[in-house]
Motif scaffolding. Structure first.
Motif: not given
Length: 166
Positions: A50-54, A87-90, A105-110
């Motif tokens: 939450s609130g971070k990238t990995c 690239e992917i937002v969760v 602007q991600p490639r995919l949203i989950i």
């Protein structure tokens, strides 16, 4: 306590066979001690984002829990900070905020929270996963396939949110 214990047992099981990313929902901290990012991160194979990238397997994920994506003001700040960086937002976000998520602007949203199905929002594929599952096959060139259990939600959601495209 019953639901919380079940949640952590589930994470231990799936973390033993897959890489699991977790974001905080809107009821995860209704009671003190229920949702503990450090406890989640201590489970092999699990990461609270939450609130971070990995980055996993060459893909950069951005996690947006309800604290970041549930209200528009915090979400706009996250968009300004992370636009084009994942690239992917969760996310755990209400439907009304999904259009804003596409601005990342991600490639995919989950997306979890409420509703289920596959949609396109501003040319971004979006998967709603509440009360169902999705199997997503990815390659660096394209999102090759998204399969969801038939939930019956799509038609009603598209009527309520006309910007959701099938």
């Amino acid at each position: 306590r019953l639901h919380v214990d079940r949640f952590y047992r589930f994470l231990k099981r799936v973390g033993s066979v897959a890489q699991v990313l977790v974001v905080k929902g809107d009821h995860d901290d209704d009671f003190p001690g229920d949702y503990q990012p450090e406890r989640i991160n201590a489970i092999p194979g699990c990461t609270e984002i939450s609130g971070k990238t990995c980055t996993i397997g060459g893909w950069t994920f951005l996690g947006l829990g309800f604290d970041q994506a549930g209200l528009r003001r915090p979400l706009r700040a996250m968009i300004a900070q992370f636009r084009g960086k994942a690239e992917i937002v969760v996310a755990h976000a209400p439907q009304k905020n999904v259009e804003l998520l596409a601005a990342l602007q991600p490639r995919l949203i989950i997306r979890g929270h409420f509703g289920a199905g596959r949609f396109v929002v501003d040319n971004v594929p979006v998967v709603f996963t509440a009360r169902t599952y999705a199997i997503i096959e990815l390659s660096k060139q394209t999102i090759t396939e998204i399969r969801c259990a038939d939930s019956g939600w799509e038609r009603g959601l598209m009527l309520d949110y006309p910007w959701l495209q099938p």
